[in-house]
Design an enzyme around this catalytic site. Sequence first.
Site, short mmCIF file in Angstrom:
data_model
loop_
_atom_site.label_atom_id
_atom_site.label_comp_id
_atom_site.label_asym_id
_atom_site.label_seq_id
_atom_site.Cartn_x
_atom_site.Cartn_y
_atom_site.Cartn_z
N ASP A 98 0.86 -1.18 0.00
CA ASP A 98 0.00 0.00 0.00
C ASP A 98 0.90 1.25 0.00
O ASP A 98 2.13 1.16 0.14
CB ASP A 98 -0.98 -0.01 1.18
CG ASP A 98 -2.22 0.83 0.87
OD1 ASP A 98 -2.16 1.68 -0.04
OD2 ASP A 98 -3.25 0.64 1.54
C1 BGC Z 1 -5.13 3.17 0.11
C2 BGC Z 1 -5.27 2.13 -0.98
C3 BGC Z 1 -5.14 2.77 -2.34
C4 BGC Z 1 -3.83 3.52 -2.40
C5 BGC Z 1 -3.57 4.19 -3.74
C6 BGC Z 1 -3.91 4.04 -0.07
O1 BGC Z 1 -3.92 5.12 0.80
O2 BGC Z 1 -5.07 2.51 1.35
O3 BGC Z 1 -6.50 1.47 -0.86
O4 BGC Z 1 -5.24 1.81 -3.34
O5 BGC Z 1 -3.81 4.53 -1.39
O6 BGC Z 1 -4.39 5.27 -3.94
#
Ligand code: BGC
Length: 785
Positions: free
Chosen positions: A310
Site C-alpha cells: 500500500d
Molecule cells: C489506500 C489504498 C489505495 C492507495 C492508492 C492508499 O492510501 O489505502 O486502498 O489503493 O492509497 O491510492
Amino acid sequence: MTRPPSVCFGASALVSLTLVACVATTPPDAIPDIPLTQPSLACGASSSLLSASSRVRALVADMTLDEKLGQLNQAAGGRSKTLNSKLTPEELDKVRRGEVGSYLHVAGAEALGALQQVAVEESRLGIPLLFAMDVVHGYRTIFPVPIAMASTWDAADWESAARIAADEATASGLHWTFAPMVDIARDPRWGRIVEGAGVDPYLGARMAEAQVHGYQGASLSAPDTILATTKHFGVYGAPAGGRDYGSADVSERSVMETYMPPFYAATQAGSGSMMTAFNDIGGVPTTANETLVDGLLRDQWGFDGMIVSDWNAVAELMNHGVAATREEAGILALRAGVDMDMTSGVMSGDLKRAVSSDSCLMHDLDGAVARILTTKERLGLFDTPLAYHDPAREAASLLTPENRAEARRIAARSIVLLKNDSGALPLASEPQTIAVIGALAEDRLTQLGSWRAQGDQEDVISILEGLQAHAPEGTVITYAPGSHPTDYDADAIKAAADIATAADRVLLVIGEDYDLSGEARSRSDLSLPASQQALANAVFSTGKPVTVILVTGRPVAIETIAGRANAVLNTWMMGVEAGNALADVLWGKVSPAGRLPADFPRRTGAVPFTYSEYPSGRPADPDITKDSNRYHDLGIDPLYPFGYGLSYSDFTYDSFTAGAAEVGANGTVTLSVKVTNSGSLQADEVVQLYMRDPVASVARPRIELRGFKRLSLEPGETRTVSFTVSPAQAAIWRSGNDWAIEAGDLEFMVGGSSADIRARTSVRVTDTGHSNAPAAALETKVDVQ
Ligand code: BGC
C-alpha cells in the site's frame, strides 16, 4: 537482518502454518534455459521465477541491478484533479533510464500513450510501464459505493458495474485498478467499511470474485480488461477501536475463517494482483509478513500474480518499529513477498547494497521482477504497448447512455427499505405537496462517495433533481436545505420546518456526507451529525408524515430517528444516477429489495457486533435480570440485522426440505424451498440460506450465511430455489491449511434475513474429512425452477 539458515518462512509469523516445502523444486520441464540466480536451501524461493516465459527470463537475465530495482518502483503521477502533473521532464528521464515500473494516479489515453512510447522506445530494454488508478466503483460512470453494491445481494450486478468501469478506465489508458477491496468490516466506526462488502465472509467472497471477473473479463490481454488488485491482504478491516491503520489483534481462527475467505475467492477467480495492508496483525505488519504473503497466499493458495504494497507502507515498517532503516524495511518487504513498492521508493532506492551481498535477496528480487514482467506480459503490453491509448475510443466510451442506464438500474437495486409503516411507501401518485428537506438532497459530490476516479459531480442527478423530474403530474415538490452535515444553521432549520409544515408529507434527506466515510475517516460516534439530528427533530415536530432518505457510507445509529419516522429508505451513496434511482423506488417503479450487508447498531456502544457471533456459555437472554452475554442497558439485537430489508410486497416460504438426511464428508446435499410472492406487486425477494453446526470440537457461530438468491416474482408467483451445499462449507480451521470436516448434524435455515428465519432442517454428516479451502469461500450452487 540475516535469514536464519534453517527457517523457511519468517519467524515473526502470525499463523502457525505447516509449510511442507522450503526449497524451490524445479520440475524437469521448467529448468531455465537462461541462468538466473539460483535459490539456496535457505532462500524460501518461489517457483514463479522459474516458470516465467522465456521472454521474461531473458529480460531478467539481461537486466542490470538498477533496472531490476527500477521495476519495483511505483511512482505517483499526480492527484486526481491534476493527473499526470508530476510527469516532469526529469521524470521522463527516469523512465528512459528504467527507474520506474509503474505510475499510479495517472490517466488519459493520449498523455499516457506518449509516456508509454518513451518507455518502450527510449529505455534500454523497452519494458512497458503499468498505469494504475483506484477505479473502485466506476471510472467516469460512478456506481453506488461498494457497501451499496453489496446491498444488491446480486453478484451479477457487481460484475456488470466492474465490467463497465474496466471498459471506461482502459479507454483512458489504464491497465490496473486497485480494486476489489474485500476487507471484512465488523466495526462501522471504521470509515473504510464503505469500500467493502460488509461483515460477512460468504457474501464478501461472492462480491470479491464477481468484481475480479468483471474487471479482468475473459482475457487480461484484451484492451478493455483491467488488472484487478484484491486488497488489503491481511486483516485491515479490524483495526482496534475502528481507527484506520490500527493494529488488528484477532485470533488465528478469525483470520482464517472470517477475514481470509474473500481473498481466497478472489485468488481462485484469477485476481492478477494483491495489495498488502498498512496495518499489523498482532504486531506483524502484513507488508512484512512472510508467512501470510509468501506462505499462505503464494505457496498454499497458489497465487501467481503480482503483489504491491500500500501507499508508502514499505517505509512505514519503520513507524511500526520492525525496521530501523529504510534498507531493513525494504528487506522485510522483499522477503515477505512484496513485488512492487507503492511510492515509498525504498525497494528501488535502498536495497542495492543488501541484494548485492545476499544471494537469497537477489533471488527474491529476481522473483519479484519476473512477476512484474509477467503481469505486463499478461496484459499484452510487450506485444501491443499502445493498445490502451486510442483517444477516439476514450471519447466514445465514457459515461455513455447505456452505462448511465446500468448505473441507474443497479442503484435502484441497492436501496434498502428499513421501515415502512402503514404502507407509507411507495408514494401515492395523486396530487399532493411533498417537501424535500435536507441539504444532502442537492449534494452531488456526496453521491459519488469515497474514491471517485474520474467521476464529476456535474454528471450527478441529485436527489432533488431526480424527484423533481419524476414526480407524477399534480405533485408539487417544495424544498428547503435546512442544514448540511458539515454546518449547523438554526435559522435554516427553522425555515425548513416551516416548509415542511406547509406540505402534505416530507422526504427528509439526512445522514453523512462523502467526507465522513472512507480512508482515515473513522468516527467515534455513529449517530448522525448534530445538524442532521436537529433538522430531523424540527421536522418531526411538525407532525407531518416523514419518510427519511438516509444518505450514509456506513451503518449509523439512528434508533430515535427511525422510531419517529413513518418510513426509512437507506440509500447509501448512489453514484451518478442517484436522483433517478431514488425516484424509481419512491414511486414504486422498482420495489426495493436491497438487503443490509452489515448490521445497523442501536448505539455506538454496541459495536463491533455481527449477527454471526459465537453463542457463549451464557447466550444473550432478553430478560435483563439474568446474567447473560448482553448489555445491561441496551437490547442485544441490532436495530436492523444483517440481511434485512423490506419490500413493497410480501413473501411466503414453504416446503423447506433437504434432498437427503445424511451426507458423506465429500458429498453434497440439495436443500429446496418454495417462495411465493403473496402480495400484489411485482417485487424481488432475497432468499437467504444460513447454517449452524450445533456441536463441534470448537464453538461455532450461532448462524452463518451459506447461500442466497435474489429472485424476481410476479404477484402470486411461486418459484423453487435449490441450494446445493457440501460439508466442506462447514469445515473448521485447524492449522497448516487443513480444514476439518467433522461428523455430526448441521442445521440449515432459510428466510428473509439473519433474524427472519422461516424454516429449518438438519442434515447428518456421516464421516470426518478434510478440505483445503476456507469454508466460507466455497460457493453454494443455486438453482431456480
Ligand atoms: C489506500 C489504498 C489505495 C492507495 C492508492 C492508499 O492510501 O489505502 O486502498 O489503493 O492509497 O491510492
